[in-house]
Structures are given as C-alpha cells and as structure tokens.
Enzyme design. Structure first.
Site, PDB file in Angstrom:
ATOM      1  CB  THR A  41       1.493  -8.109  13.119  1.00  0.00           C
ATOM      2  OG1 THR A  41       1.386  -9.387  12.752  1.00  0.00           O
ATOM      3  CG2 THR A  41       2.257  -7.681  14.201  1.00  0.00           C
ATOM      4  CE1 TYR A  55       4.063 -11.627  15.156  1.00  0.00           C
ATOM      5  CE2 TYR A  55       1.657 -10.939  14.755  1.00  0.00           C
ATOM      6  CZ  TYR A  55       3.039 -11.480  14.855  1.00  0.00           C
ATOM      7  OH  TYR A  55       3.230 -11.034  12.939  1.00  0.00           O
ATOM      8  CB  SER A  88      -3.486 -10.022   5.403  1.00  0.00           C
ATOM      9  OG  SER A  88      -2.437 -10.189   5.548  1.00  0.00           O
ATOM     10  CB  THR A 121       2.623  -7.197   6.842  1.00  0.00           C
ATOM     11  OG1 THR A 121       3.187  -8.268   7.513  1.00  0.00           O
ATOM     12  CG2 THR A 121       2.750  -6.188   8.249  1.00  0.00           C
ATOM     13  CG  ASP A 122       1.485 -12.982   6.341  1.00  0.00           C
ATOM     14  OD1 ASP A 122       1.056 -13.455   7.057  1.00  0.00           O
ATOM     15  OD2 ASP A 122       2.242 -12.335   6.217  1.00  0.00           O
ATOM     16  CE  LYS A 194       6.165  -9.388   5.660  1.00  0.00           C
ATOM     17  NZ  LYS A 194       5.070 -10.174   6.966  1.00  0.00           N
ATOM     18  CD  GLU A 315      14.832 -16.855 -21.672  1.00  0.00           C
ATOM     19  OE1 GLU A 315      16.050 -16.243 -21.393  1.00  0.00           O
ATOM     20  OE2 GLU A 315      14.945 -17.776 -21.921  1.00  0.00           O
TER      21      GLU A 315
END
Ligand code: DAS
Length: 358
Positions: A41, A55, A88, A121-122, A194, A315
C-alpha cells in the site's frame, strides 16, 4: 635525543588531530541508508484522494517513493532498489530468500549503515520475523508500510518512510534486531502483529509491548527484545534456494482432520496446529496429528488466540506425542521458525530449544 622527543611529540599530536577530525567527519556525515522496495500500500494508488480501500497496491516505484519525501535528505544519504513490486499477500519463501540475501550483501558493505524495506502490511510481520532470524549484521534493518495509499488524503506512507529511514540511521537502533516502524512506533519483528484490518495504528505488540517511538526527528528506545536475533541466531540462508514446506491448520468448533490430512498429503514437513485456547487439540484432530508425527512430520502446537504462552504438556502430553510448543509465537511466526529449524535438524528436542530461544 631532544630531536627524537620533539619528533615523537609532533607525531602524537598529528595522530590525535587526525583521529579527532575523522570522528568529527563521521559524526557530521549523514548515515547511508538503502531503501529496498517490495510493493504494498505504501506504493499503492487509488482512483481518488478519498480512496482508502479498493485501491491498487504496488504501483509506485522506489525512486518516486523517495522523491515524494525530500526531507529524507536531511536525515540520511538514501539510495533505492526495487527488489519486487507486489502486494504482500503474494509474498513467498522465494521472495524472502532473495530479499534476505540482498540485505546481507548490502549490510556487509562498510559504506552501508542501515536498510529500510518498504513492504505491504498484510505480511510485514512475517517478513520482518524471517529477516530477524537470518540477517547477519547488527546494523539496523527497518521494515515499513502504510495503511493508506500514496494518493490518499493524509497518506501515512511518507511520514512512515521518513521515520523508518531516520530509525535505520540511528546508532540507538544498532543491535536491536529487525524493527517494524509505522504510526510513530518502533516494534520488534518477533512480537508485532497487524491487529486491525484498516486503521493506521494497526501494528501492535499487544501484551509484550513496543520498543520505542519516533518523535521529534529522533528514534527513542525504552526496551530491547530478550530473544536472540540476527547475528546471534544459528540460521544461515546464504546457500539455500528453498525452504522446507511448513503449513498451518486452523482450529475452530467442530473442526475435523481434513485440513491436517490434506496438508500432510501435499508434502508438509512441518505443521503448525493453530489451536483454540492454550493450543488445545480437538479429539477429531488428535489422531491425524499423531499419524503425521509417525510419518516424520514435526508438529508444533500454537494458538489462534494471539497472546500468551502455549505451555508444554498443558493441553496435551507433548512429551508422549513428541510435539513441540510455540511458546508465545503466533501461528504465522511459528511457521517461519519451524521452516528455519528444519534447515538444521529434525530433532524435536532441538526444535523445542529453538522455540524457547528465538
Ligand atoms: N494488500 C496489502 C499488502 O500489500 C496492502 C497493504 O496494506 O500494504 O500487504
């Protein structure tokens, strides 16, 4: 004799003057920072100045990114390279290997003081953590992105890029590991994620916390990571052309063994179980994971929760199942560490040590 003393004294004075002058020049010299552009971006463009979703990412080239922030010249001598031009979500192991090798080649040069990587950013948190484990230099490496395209009102890319370059040139950033800088905040690659799909304050290390801020044209550090990184890791990708196949199986109410079986059948050498809660194993999935382990697949119990420790033998009986636990790494970062671990060993004991070290 007297002449010899005078000559020695004069030589000492000259050496002191030269050392002082070199020091002054270094201090006066702006840091040399290389910007490696990969897309995202921060290089995105929208149809209008109010287009902040919908975009196109990865359109603006590195030279135009640099031209858009003339203030960079006040804080560093900047050069740029366009390594890729991708959104990305399309980042791959091959991209990571290419990028890591370029970073290490550049940082080995005495005239390179730091590196900034512009990135979508992904998957910024994944690329940053991968580099945190394979960069072989103490020099700053700062990964930066933006949540608004370059064409938007109040685009965050230019200020994020300025802050990233400033941090990459900061002596205080040396030895801190790979950093993620957006929204005036400095985060450690290992701990940052993120946390919001669209807002500019999305990158957070929710519980482990940020390392510092970029405020008033200065990088301010308040913490450092306690986990090993960069020059202190045992991983070296310089001779690697591929990474072992490691996948993630997500867990939810009513989940069955289908995903686990399919990933193993497709050749996974390691599997991250993104469990519910503290990495809990549903009864319908446990047999498939055990069968995978018997075939030699390394199983890591992680959690979809996002924060906290997945405790060994909590667990599930990891000793009996011969599984590894992810500690505080989220599934996508556990995958990265397991891929690199598998370039060194298949021993679950050794791999568990790595998850407690990095
Ligand atoms: N698609 C997103 C990416 O490239 C855009 C971004 O946020 O950078 O990661």
């Amino acid at each position: 004799m007297f002449l010899k003393i005078v000559r020695t004294w004069f030589a000492l004075c000259l050496m002191t003057l030269l050392a002082a002058s070199a020091q002054a020049q270094t201090a006066a010299r702006l840091p040399n920072v290389v910007i490696l552009a990969t897309g995202g971006t921060i290089a995105g463009t929208g149809a209008t100045s109010t287009t902040t979703v919908g975009y196109t990412a990865a359109k603006v080239g590195v030279d135009d990114l640099i031209k858009a922030v003339p203030e960079l010249k006040q804080v560093a001598n900047v050069t740029g390279e366009q390594v890729f031009q991708i959104a990305s979500e399309n980042m791959s192991n091959e991209h990571w290997l290419t990028l890591a090798k370029r970073v290490n080649t550049l940082l080995a040069k005495p005239d390179v003081d730091g590196i900034v990587i512009t990135h979508g950013t992904d998957t910024i948190e994944e690329t940053a953590y991968f580099l945190d484990l394979v960069v072989k230099s103490r020099k700053p490496v700062v990964v930066v992105g933006a949540m608004r395209p370059s064409t938007a009102i109040s685009a965050d890319g230019p200020i994020n890029l300025y802050n990233a370059v400033l941090t990459a040139g900061s002596p205080d950033a040396v030895g801190k590991g790979v950093l993620v800088v957006l929204n005036d905040q400095i985060n450690a690659a290992r701990d940052v994620s993120k946390t919001n799909t669209t807002t500019t304050d999305t990158f957070k290390a929710t519980e482990l916390g940020l390392l510092g801020y970029v405020v008033g044209n200065k990088a301010h550090f308040y913490r450092a990571s306690t986990r090993k990184h960069t020059v202190d890791t045992e991983f070296d990708v310089s001779n690697l052309s591929a990474l072992p196949q490691v996948d993630i199986a997500y867990t939810y109410a009513n989940v069955g063994p289908t995903a686990v079986n399919a990933l193993v059948a497709a050749g996974a050498k390691g599997l991250i179980h993104a469990g519910v809660g503290d990495g809990s194993l549903p009864n319908k999935v446990r047999p498939a994971l055990s069968a995978a382990r018997e075939k030699g697949v390394i199983i890591v119990r992680a959690s979809r929760v996002g924060q906290g420790i997945v405790a060994r033998n909590g667990e599930a009986n990891d000793d009996q199942l011969d599984f590894v636990v992810a500690d505080t790494l989220n599934p996508q970062k556990a995958r990265i560490l397991l891929m690199l671990a598998l370039t060194k060993t298949n021993s679950t004991k050794e791999i568990q040590r790595m998850f407690y070290t990095y």
